[in-house]
Motif scaffolding. Structure first.
Motif, PDB file in Angstrom:
ATOM      1  N   MET A 217      -0.329 -14.144  -3.231  1.00  0.00           N
ATOM      2  CA  MET A 217       0.507 -14.403  -2.041  1.00  0.00           C
ATOM      3  C   MET A 217      -0.069 -13.756  -0.851  1.00  0.00           C
ATOM      4  SD  MET A 217       4.017 -12.464  -3.671  1.00  0.00           S
ATOM      5  CE  MET A 217       5.145 -12.636  -2.187  1.00  0.00           C
ATOM      6  N   GLN A 221       3.656 -13.609   3.341  1.00  0.00           N
ATOM      7  CA  GLN A 221       4.383 -13.872   2.470  1.00  0.00           C
ATOM      8  C   GLN A 221       5.246 -12.744   1.651  1.00  0.00           C
ATOM      9  OE1 GLN A 221       1.913 -16.312  -0.160  1.00  0.00           O
ATOM     10  NE2 GLN A 221       2.860 -18.276   0.367  1.00  0.00           N
ATOM     11  N   THR A 224       7.244 -11.110   4.291  1.00  0.00           N
ATOM     12  CA  THR A 224       8.653 -11.904   4.365  1.00  0.00           C
ATOM     13  C   THR A 224       9.751 -11.464   3.290  1.00  0.00           C
ATOM     14  OG1 THR A 224       7.681 -13.622   5.531  1.00  0.00           O
ATOM     15  CG2 THR A 224       9.991 -14.424   4.455  1.00  0.00           C
ATOM     16  N   GLU A 225       9.075 -11.499   1.991  1.00  0.00           N
ATOM     17  CA  GLU A 225       9.824 -11.197   0.838  1.00  0.00           C
ATOM     18  C   GLU A 225      10.605  -9.829   0.973  1.00  0.00           C
ATOM     19  OE1 GLU A 225       9.372 -10.971  -3.935  1.00  0.00           O
ATOM     20  OE2 GLU A 225       8.261 -12.339  -2.789  1.00  0.00           O
TER      21      GLU A 225
END
Length: 249
Positions: A217, A221, A224-225
């Motif tokens: 990742m 990413q 964002t998660e």
């Protein structure tokens, strides 16, 4: 009264927790407590003292003289949120972050982290930050298990050993420090073993932590998660809109 909200992000070296925490703090405009920086600040100051170099040769994990040596340093440490939103650590009023990422300082930080007495005197320093801040992102190795066991959300980041070693090597190279991958890998294996097997606050996920493997990742990413999990829990609509403006756009 607005409820405090504490998020903890733990994980081994090279898992991305420091960078993710900083980016998360910028996106949410929250204070970021980097516990590793606290240990490295103490380690950096100790590395300048000959008495310390003599002491660590004599059972540094239990040496009370070492604890006494650390106390006046800890009293001079302050965290401050800078104009760019990032957190800086000061010792005696001087910023020390740029000195704290060398292999030598990291090695000393790992050594003193095994000393129960030193962990004890650093614990209230970290909790004091939480008392002063409305919202907090606490990053380290035992934030969710020891320092903030009642945190609102807990995350544990990990990655494969090889990926973490490559990330650490890039970090050192970017700092202008020459290193070999094999040596970085060797040091990381040793650090993992020390962190996971120490008697006090060993590195492990909290039982209620959300586990995230960052091996494949990007930082964005991962951030964002985490944001997608955190933001539904933020009750302040104005703060949620600030997040939307800072990160989504």
């Amino acid at each position: 009264m607005v409820k405090k909200f504490v998020v903890t992000i733990d994980g081994p070296s090279g898992s991305g927790k420091s960078t993710v925490s900083k980016e998360l703090g910028l996106a949410l405009n929250w204070f970021v407590l980097e516990s590793g920086a606290l240990y490295r600040a103490v380690a950096f100051m100790l590395s300048e003292q000959k008495k310390f170099l003599d002491l660590i040769k004599r059972e540094p994990t239990t040496n009370q003289e070492l604890v006494s040596l650390c106390k006046p340093i800890v009293e001079k440490i302050k965290f401050e949120k800078m104009g760019d939103g990032k957190t800086e650590i000061f010792v005696n009023g001087e910023p020390v972050s740029k000195y704290m990422r060398t292999p030598k300082v990291s090695e000393i930080a790992s050594i003193i982290a095994r000393n129960p007495g030193i962990r004890e005197i650093l614990l209230p320093v970290q909790r004091e930050v939480a008392e002063k801040e409305r919202h907090l992102i606490a990053e380290g190795r035992d934030m969710g298990t020891c320092v903030f066991p009642d945190a609102d959300l807990k995350f544990f980041l990990t990655a494969t050993l090889e990926v973490r070693a490559r990330r650490r090597m890039k970090e050192l190279t970017d700092l202008g420090i020459e290193c070999e991958y094999s040596e970085v890998l060797k040091q990381m294996i040793a650090r993992d073993e020390r962190d996971e097997k120490r008697e006090v606050s060993p590195l492990k996920p909290a039982q209620d932590a959300i586990l995230i493997d960052t091996s494949e990742m990007s930082i964005r990413q991962v951030v964002t998660e985490l944001l997608d999990i955190i933001t539904p829990r933020i009750v302040d609509e104005q703060e949620y809109q600030l997040y939307e403006t800072r990160f989504r756009n």
